[in-house]
Design a protein around this motif. Structure first.
Motif, PDB file in Angstrom:
ATOM      1  N   ALA A   1      15.424  -2.817   2.428  1.00 13.87           N
ATOM      2  CA  ALA A   1      14.392  -1.885   3.401  1.00 13.87           C
ATOM      3  C   ALA A   1      13.497  -1.366   2.153  1.00 13.87           C
ATOM      4  N   ARG A   2      12.132  -1.057   2.553  1.00 17.52           N
ATOM      5  CA  ARG A   2      11.360  -0.131   1.673  1.00 17.52           C
ATOM      6  C   ARG A   2      11.434   1.157   1.477  1.00 17.52           C
ATOM      7  N   GLU A   3      11.838   1.337   0.412  1.00 16.01           N
ATOM      8  CA  GLU A   3      12.371   2.787   0.041  1.00 16.01           C
ATOM      9  C   GLU A   3      11.228   3.806   0.585  1.00 16.01           C
ATOM     10  N   ALA A   4       9.810   3.619   0.406  1.00 16.58           N
ATOM     11  CA  ALA A   4       9.002   4.894   0.748  1.00 16.58           C
ATOM     12  C   ALA A   4       8.964   4.850   2.385  1.00 16.58           C
ATOM     13  N   ASN A   5       9.138   3.820   2.970  1.00 15.13           N
ATOM     14  CA  ASN A   5       8.979   3.859   4.648  1.00 15.13           C
ATOM     15  C   ASN A   5      10.388   4.428   5.177  1.00 15.13           C
ATOM     16  N   VAL A   6      11.388   4.239   4.526  1.00 12.01           N
ATOM     17  CA  VAL A   6      12.708   4.794   5.032  1.00 12.01           C
ATOM     18  C   VAL A   6      12.658   6.187   4.736  1.00 12.01           C
ATOM     19  N   TYR A   7      12.136   6.697   3.311  1.00  8.48           N
ATOM     20  CA  TYR A   7      11.964   8.207   3.115  1.00  8.48           C
ATOM     21  C   TYR A   7      11.068   8.922   3.999  1.00  8.48           C
ATOM     22  N   ARG A   8      10.075   8.217   4.303  1.00 10.06           N
ATOM     23  CA  ARG A   8       9.058   8.869   5.238  1.00 10.06           C
ATOM     24  C   ARG A   8       9.886   9.096   6.770  1.00 10.06           C
ATOM     25  N   LEU A   9      10.549   7.790   6.917  1.00 10.76           N
ATOM     26  CA  LEU A   9      11.507   8.160   8.383  1.00 10.76           C
ATOM     27  C   LEU A   9      12.321   9.401   8.472  1.00 10.76           C
ATOM     28  N   ALA A  10      13.078   9.332   7.377  1.00  4.72           N
ATOM     29  CA  ALA A  10      14.006  10.720   7.234  1.00  4.72           C
ATOM     30  C   ALA A  10      13.350  11.893   7.494  1.00  4.72           C
ATOM     31  N   GLU A  11      12.085  11.883   6.686  1.00  2.00           N
ATOM     32  CA  GLU A  11      11.391  12.881   6.622  1.00  2.00           C
ATOM     33  C   GLU A  11      10.954  13.588   7.892  1.00  2.00           C
ATOM     34  N   VAL A  12      10.501  12.469   8.789  1.00  2.00           N
ATOM     35  CA  VAL A  12       9.757  12.690  10.101  1.00  2.00           C
ATOM     36  C   VAL A  12      10.927  13.033  11.093  1.00  2.00           C
TER      37      VAL A  12
ATOM     38  N   ASN B   1       0.850  -1.172  -0.030  1.00  2.00           N
ATOM     39  CA  ASN B   1       0.032   0.215  -0.062  1.00  2.00           C
ATOM     40  C   ASN B   1       0.757   1.214  -0.079  1.00  2.00           C
ATOM     41  N   ILE B   2       1.865   1.399  -0.955  1.00  2.00           N
ATOM     42  CA  ILE B   2       2.611   2.484  -0.871  1.00  2.00           C
ATOM     43  C   ILE B   2       1.969   3.430  -1.821  1.00  2.00           C
ATOM     44  N   PRO B   3       1.739   4.743  -1.406  1.00  2.00           N
ATOM     45  CA  PRO B   3       1.114   5.780  -2.193  1.00  2.00           C
ATOM     46  C   PRO B   3       1.830   6.105  -3.388  1.00  2.00           C
ATOM     47  N   ALA B   4       0.992   6.210  -4.351  1.00  2.00           N
ATOM     48  CA  ALA B   4       1.928   6.583  -5.733  1.00  2.00           C
ATOM     49  C   ALA B   4       2.488   8.141  -5.727  1.00  2.00           C
ATOM     50  N   GLY B   5       3.010   8.285  -6.837  1.00  2.00           N
ATOM     51  CA  GLY B   5       3.767   9.676  -6.854  1.00  2.00           C
ATOM     52  C   GLY B   5       5.335   9.554  -6.525  1.00  2.00           C
ATOM     53  N   PRO B   6       5.949  10.848  -6.884  1.00  2.00           N
ATOM     54  CA  PRO B   6       7.530  10.790  -6.388  1.00  2.00           C
ATOM     55  C   PRO B   6       7.630  10.451  -4.796  1.00  2.00           C
ATOM     56  N   LEU B   7       8.883  10.072  -4.529  1.00  2.00           N
ATOM     57  CA  LEU B   7       9.121   9.470  -3.338  1.00  2.00           C
ATOM     58  C   LEU B   7       8.888  10.716  -2.237  1.00  2.00           C
ATOM     59  N   ALA B   8       9.473  11.769  -2.521  1.00  2.51           N
ATOM     60  CA  ALA B   8       9.371  13.089  -1.863  1.00  2.51           C
ATOM     61  C   ALA B   8       7.923  13.399  -1.196  1.00  2.51           C
TER      62      ALA B   8
ATOM     63  N   LEU C   1      10.770  -5.845  -3.586  1.00  2.00           N
ATOM     64  CA  LEU C   1      11.524  -4.679  -3.184  1.00  2.00           C
ATOM     65  C   LEU C   1      11.817  -3.728  -4.456  1.00  2.00           C
ATOM     66  N   GLY C   2      11.031  -2.554  -4.689  1.00  2.00           N
ATOM     67  CA  GLY C   2      11.326  -1.999  -5.882  1.00  2.00           C
ATOM     68  C   GLY C   2      11.858  -0.701  -5.418  1.00  2.00           C
ATOM     69  N   TYR C   3      12.901  -0.254  -6.022  1.00  2.34           N
ATOM     70  CA  TYR C   3      13.539   1.131  -5.798  1.00  2.34           C
ATOM     71  C   TYR C   3      13.303   2.058  -7.006  1.00  2.34           C
ATOM     72  N   GLU C   4      12.449   2.933  -6.742  1.00  4.49           N
ATOM     73  CA  GLU C   4      12.146   3.822  -7.642  1.00  4.49           C
ATOM     74  C   GLU C   4      13.075   4.880  -8.004  1.00  4.49           C
ATOM     75  N   GLU C   5      13.749   5.426  -6.725  1.00  8.93           N
ATOM     76  CA  GLU C   5      14.717   6.449  -7.205  1.00  8.93           C
ATOM     77  C   GLU C   5      16.196   6.423  -6.363  1.00  8.93           C
ATOM     78  N   VAL C   6      16.244   5.034  -5.930  1.00 11.76           N
ATOM     79  CA  VAL C   6      17.888   4.751  -5.722  1.00 11.76           C
ATOM     80  C   VAL C   6      18.017   3.587  -6.507  1.00 11.76           C
ATOM     81  N   LYS C   7      19.324   3.512  -6.770  1.00 12.26           N
ATOM     82  CA  LYS C   7      20.158   2.465  -7.363  1.00 12.26           C
ATOM     83  C   LYS C   7      20.695   1.415  -6.459  1.00 12.26           C
ATOM     84  N   MET C   8      20.221   0.209  -6.556  1.00 11.70           N
ATOM     85  CA  MET C   8      20.886  -0.779  -5.527  1.00 11.70           C
ATOM     86  C   MET C   8      22.303  -0.964  -6.217  1.00 11.70           C
TER      87      MET C   8
END
Lengths: 638, 238, 249
Positions: free
Chosen positions: A108-119, A6-13, A625-632
């Motif tokens: 790790a899941r990209e979207a979760n980690v980005y949110r973590l950094a944001e918060v 259930n990761i929302p669509a749209g750019p990571l940020a 695990l799909g990475y939209e914005e970082v490269k593995m």
């Protein structure tokens, strides 16, 4: 079953803002008609319970401790990361996100980690407002230190007791709500089962640890914030009471368990000194800012450290990882220590130790500065070992410290069982295969203060207010009977061996075969022996005392019984994951120089195990695990 | 009256009362000592000073009543606090070390109560001048002195010399003032603590100063019976 | 080394308790005091007796769960450590060690060496917090705080809530515990906003719980695992006085 993240669509940020905007809300008048049960009062649990109560939900909190201020978050020493960039050293939300994803070895899941950094930035604001006395500079602004796996200084700290101060902050917020009557705090109350009604988590069964009474607690949603399962290894840096019972019983009720084999072995702990040992003590990673790690170049060199000339010392982290040196991430440092000890170059009586030397730092900065920075850690070291680390180097060795695995959750921190939310170390979500230092506190508080309070409304809005099942519902009755049955069984066994002896044996088995390095043969051996040990446990354990009183043997027996099951899943997961990544190192999968060989082709997924009943093996569900914005990339700290 | 109720309603408030009344009593003890030390100047100055104090009965009784109220408050708060403190530990330890605490601090009520008895004796001895307690067989009320200006007043000087000339009485006074100073050594420091007038900068200075002040009082008070025993004013003795 | 333990055993609050003597097996001086109790408990369990119930958790001196009065002193012979950080090398071979629970009316006994310290939670619930809602905070650096104040606040904030101060005090007073929290928050600008209300409410809760008053004996400071200073009690007295003078709010 298909796991939907259930990761929302749209750019990571923009995902998190978009999620919050799209989320359904519960109106203020309706909030008090929803009951939320929060189990655990560590950083995640206390912050969640307090914040949910502030929002107006009817909250009940349960802890097995005598007070909600005791959870093991309190022992975190070093600090908490946040992308504030107060140091002007190039930090940003994106860099913290990237460091964390890379530190987790791209598991790790990209979207979760980005949110973590944001918060993360809001966490620091919140804690300061609560009166957490973070370290400051003379100008009155907040100070930072650096930590493993990062090249910026983004770690906020309160002496060597950051976890304590943050937990007391969250505890004070919880206490405030309890004082206002918005939260009901149950202490000495251990959750022994999750109640599932029509596929939704709708309550828990709790044992009062003083009277032994079992009670049913119905709720509209259940939040588990019960910490990690590292005590499955018996010897660890966890508190003695830390256990997996809540999450394990939720797993047996249908919640998927993700990545159980991702366990973190912390490189800087005080080595084991004898078989009586009950726990291992961590020396904060912050010590590696100024301490240099070394062993003798020559195997079997038993001279005292001061007699070993500079030229005959091997500062192996600086040699192998010149750009990060002594601040290489935990998994890498631990494995390096194991490697040099396996080569016969370990120090101390047991040969299972390496030196952490401050001589150079003391010469450079003076003893007073070192004392100011690490005085309490040096004092702890002195207490335990009776050695003065200002004069001779500390001896350290890796120890089990954290579990990245945990119950599977989607982006909203809800497990595959609707209504069951899992926070902090108890979930699997943000650290991938390895956690960076000072990120556990960040995740616990992010989940509790900011993520869950925003996401839980989405689920509750789908449930009619005041419609939760009543505690006399059949599902509650059955769950209670089941708990009563297993308590009776434990007391009835009247065998020959103590609970502790089983725990010790299990721990040793896991440490040997599923510790810092794992291989198929060893894991298979463990998978053979664990069921046998479990069988013996139920046949031959001796639990004195009664069920209707405070009975610490019984409490531990229940927890060890769960560890005996969890251990098997841990080994099974480790055996299934045919690659090396982060804290999971399979000897079959390494580069010639001994570095971990990850397999993104075949293993870029979250392993989520689904319970099938006591006699059938669990089923592996894969969340890709799909990475939209970082490269593995290959994770390199060289 | 809310404030007074709250004041007496909490242990902290009662400690304020105890500290403030203790401070008054301490100041009285200092003044009393300074006045008494005039014995070393001879009969005329001491008796003139005593006469001055007693020249206005209204003022005198005012002062006495104030002192009495202060003592009642001081003792009353002490007793109330002690009862509460005892109730806070219904089951005692088999072994208790009370680490880090001084004997004086643990025995304040005891030293205070004994001190109270001493004060009663002292009042009977020199203020009420009850012949039965001075052990010399004389009635101090008979001692008269004529000041330089011709006024006839009680001869306090002679009373002191005669009073302290009895060895047992002198010894009892010595014990009394020692206990007083033991009480004050802890009490004066604790007074600052209870009123929140200590911090880490001068806290330890206050504690040491309290013991110094207690020592000075001890020397001052003790000097009189000792001097009398050594022969001070023997010309007025029979 | 071996020691003889004289331990308070009491099945529960409503049954009479008493001392039991246990001879330990051979011990390693590097063991912690609690590990020694683990060893004794293993033996008891194997003999079919009930092990000694005692509180413990983190075993590194920070969670505040462990208690025990060892030879008359809470947390054992050393200054600045909790029971879990007490090692057997502090004792001699053949010593008799008396182990009692914390004793205070406000800490009712639950079993053997375990007491309830709920009263501490109630005190914090009364006012040991800054009333700030999640999400409403300004930027952390918007409010500079002088380093000495922050350091001083941290000295007080270190309290682990173990209750040794109460156990050690001849009056079973909780003044040091309350003082630490009141001082921590009163020293910081965030906490100053509601300082009077806090001091008043926490003192009231403390008195309602049945703790004794302060006789300034200093035992609390001497046994505090975090060596929290008596000076903070002076500060509490000051804060409370200030609250009284300002009137109810």
């Amino acid at each position: 079953m298909k796991l939907e993240a259930n990761i929302p669509a749209g750019p990571l940020a923009q995902k998190w803002s978009k999620y919050r905007f799209d989320s359904k809300l519960v109106s203020p008048a309706n909030k008090r008609r929803y009951k939320v049960v929060v189990v655990g009062a560590g950083l995640a649990g206390a912050s969640a319970a307090a914040t949910l109560a502030e929002l107006g939900y009817d909250v009940e909190n349960f802890v097995f401790h005598d007070s909600p201020r005791r959870a093991h978050s309190i022992a975190a020493q070093g600090g908490i990361n946040a992308a504030k960039n107060y140091q002007n050293d190039g930090d940003s939300v994106r860099r913290l996100f990237y460091d964390t994803i890379k530190g987790g070895d791209f598991r790790a899941r990209e979207a979760n980690v980005y949110r973590l950094a944001e918060v993360s930035v809001s966490i620091i604001d919140q804690c300061v407002a609560q009166g957490v006395p973070f370290a400051r500079e003379y100008g009155g602004l907040l100070d930072n230190r650096s930590f493993g796996g990062a090249q910026v200084s983004r770690t906020f700290y309160a002496r060597g007791q950051t976890g304590q101060q943050l937990l007391l902050g969250a505890y004070s917020a919880l206490a405030r709500q309890a004082g206002l009557g918005a939260v009901k705090c149950h202490t000495h109350a251990e959750m022994l089962d999750l109640v599932v009604v029509d596929g939704h988590a709708k309550g828990i069964i709790v044992r009062n640890l003083i009277s032994g009474e079992l009670t049913r607690h119905a709720a509209d949603a259940v939040v588990l914030a019960t910490g990690g399962y590292g005590n499955v290894f018996n010897l660890s840096t966890y508190a003695r009471g830390s256990n997996a019972t809540a999450i394990w019983r939720a797993y047996k009720r249908g919640a998927c368990f993700a990545n159980p084999c991702f366990t973190q072995i912390h490189p800087t702990c005080i080595p084991v000194s004898g078989d009586y040992q009950s726990k291992l003590t961590l020396m904060s990673e912050s010590l590696r800012n100024d301490g240099r790690i070394w062993v003798p170049k020559q195997a079997g060199d038993k001279r005292p450290p001061q007699d070993i000339p500079e030229g005959e010392r091997d500062y192996y982290l600086e040699r192998m990882y010149p750009s990060f040196g002594n601040l290489a991430p935990r998994d890498i440092s631990s494995r390096a220590a194991k490697r040099v000890c396996d080569e016969g170059r370990g120090v101390g009586e047991s040969g299972r130790g390496v030196y952490l030397d401050f001589a150079e730092a003391i010469q450079r900065l003076g003893e007073a500065t070192i004392r100011e920075r690490y005085g309490n850690l040096f004092a702890i070291y002195k207490e335990i070992t009776d050695e003065n680390a200002y004069r001779s180097p500390m001896r350290i060795f890796p120890a089990v410290h954290y579990t990245m695995g945990g119950l599977w959750v989607d982006y909203s921190l809800m497990s595959n069982l609707p209504g069951l939310f899992v926070l902090g170390e108890a979930n699997f979500s943000d650290h991938g295969a390895n956690r960076l230092g000072a990120s556990a506190l960040m995740q616990g508080l992010a989940d509790g203060y900011f993520v869950l309070p925003a996401t839980i409304a989405g689920y509750l809005a789908s449930q009619k207010p005041d419609q939760r099942p009543r505690p006399d519902h059949d599902a509650f009755r059955q769950a209670e009977e089941q708990v009563r049955g297993s308590v009776r069984r434990l007391l009835a066994s009247q065998g020959q061996r103590t609970v502790a002896s089983f725990h010790k044996e299990l721990g040793q088995l896991l440490w040997d075969h599923c510790g810092m390095a794992r291989n198929a043969a060893g894991l298979k051996q463990a998978l053979d022996r664990i069921p046998a040990l479990r069988e013996e446990f139920w046949r031959n354990v001796r639990v004195p005392g009664d069920a209707e009183e405070l009975n610490q043997s019984l409490e531990r027996a229940g927890r060890v019984a769960d560890f005996l099951e969890l251990a098997e899943l841990l080994c099974l997961d480790a055996l299934t994951r045919e690659e090396s990544c982060g804290g999971h190192f399979r000897e079959e999968h390494q580069y010639p120089d001994g570095e971990a060989k990850r397999d993104d082709q075949n293993f870029a997924f979250v392993s989520a195990w689904e319970y099938q009943g006591p006699d059938r093996p669990p089923v592996l569900q894969r969340e890709p695990l799909g990475y939209e914005e970082v490269k593995m990339t290959t994770r390199s700290y060289k | 009256m809310n404030l007074l109720q709250e004041l007496w309603g909490s242990s902290l408030g009662r400690k304020y009362v105890m500290a403030v009344t203790g401070a008054c009593l301490f100041l009285f003890a200092v003044g009393h000592m300074v006045g008494n030390l005039q014995v070393f100047l001879g009969a005329e100055p001491l008796n003139a000073y005593a006469h001055l104090l007693q020249s206005s009965p209204k003022l005198l009784w005012c002062a006495r009543l104030t002192l009495l109220v202060i003592v009642i408050l001081h003792v009353g708060s002490a007793v109330a606090l002690t009862l509460e403190n005892r109730a806070a530990r219904p089951v005692a330890y088999v072994q208790a070390r009370y680490e880090g605490s001084s004997l004086a601090s643990r025995t304040m009520l005891l030293s205070g109560l004994i001190l109270g008895c001493f004060v009663v004796f002292h009042l009977l001895h020199y203020t009420v001048r009850m012949p039965a307690v001075n052990l010399t067989g004389k009635d101090f009320a008979d001692f008269q002195h004529t000041l330089a200006d011709g006024t006839v007043c009680p001869d306090v000087y002679r009373m002191m010399i005669v009073g302290f000339s009895h060895r047992l009485v002198a010894l009892f006074y010595a014990v009394g003032v020692t206990l007083l100073c033991f009480h004050l050594g802890h009490g004066v420091g604790a007074m600052f603590q209870s009123l929140g007038l200590k911090n880490r900068v001068w806290g330890s200075v206050v504690d040491r100063a309290a013991w110094v002040a207690a020592g000075v009082l001890w020397l001052g008070y003790l000097s009189i019976p000792v001097a009398v025993q050594l022969g001070l004013g023997k010309e007025v003795l029979p | 080394m071996r020691v003889r333990l004289k331990v308070w055993r009491q099945k529960h609050a409503h049954r009479p308790g008493g001392f039991h003597t246990y001879e330990t097996p051979e011990l390693n001086p590097n063991m912690s005091f609690l590990e020694m109790l683990d060893v004794v408990n293993e033996e008891l369990t194997q003999r079919g007796e009930e092990p000694i119930a005692f509180d413990h958790d983190c075993r590194e001196g920070i969670c505040g769960t462990c208690s025990l009065v060892i030879n008359g002193k809470p947390h054992g012979p050393h200054r600045g450590v909790a029971t879990c950080q007490t090692y057997l090398r502090s004792f001699r071979d053949g010593d008799e060690i008396v182990v009692e629970p914390f004793r205070a009316k406000a800490f009712p006994l639950i079993k053997d060496l375990i007491v309830s310290r709920k009263a501490f939670d109630h005190i914090i619930q009364a006012g040991g917090f800054v009333s700030v809602r999640t999400g409403s905070a300004p930027d952390a650096n918007a409010l500079p705080i002088p380093k000495p104040d922050a350091d001083r606040a941290m000295d007080a904030a270190q309290c682990i809530g173990c209750g040794a101060c109460v156990a050690a005090c001849k009056n079973a007073s909780a003044m040091l515990f309350v003082a630490a929290k009141v001082s921590h928050l009163a020293l910081l600008p965030q906490g100053k906003v509601e300082r009077e209300r806090r001091a008043r409410a926490m003192v009231q809760a403390m008195e309602a719980a049945g703790f004794g008053g302060c006789s300034v004996t200093g035992s609390c400071e001497a046994v505090c695992p975090k060596e929290i200073s008596l000076e903070f009690i002076a500060r509490l007295n000051r804060e409370y006085g200030r609250a009284l003078l300002k009137g109810p709010n």
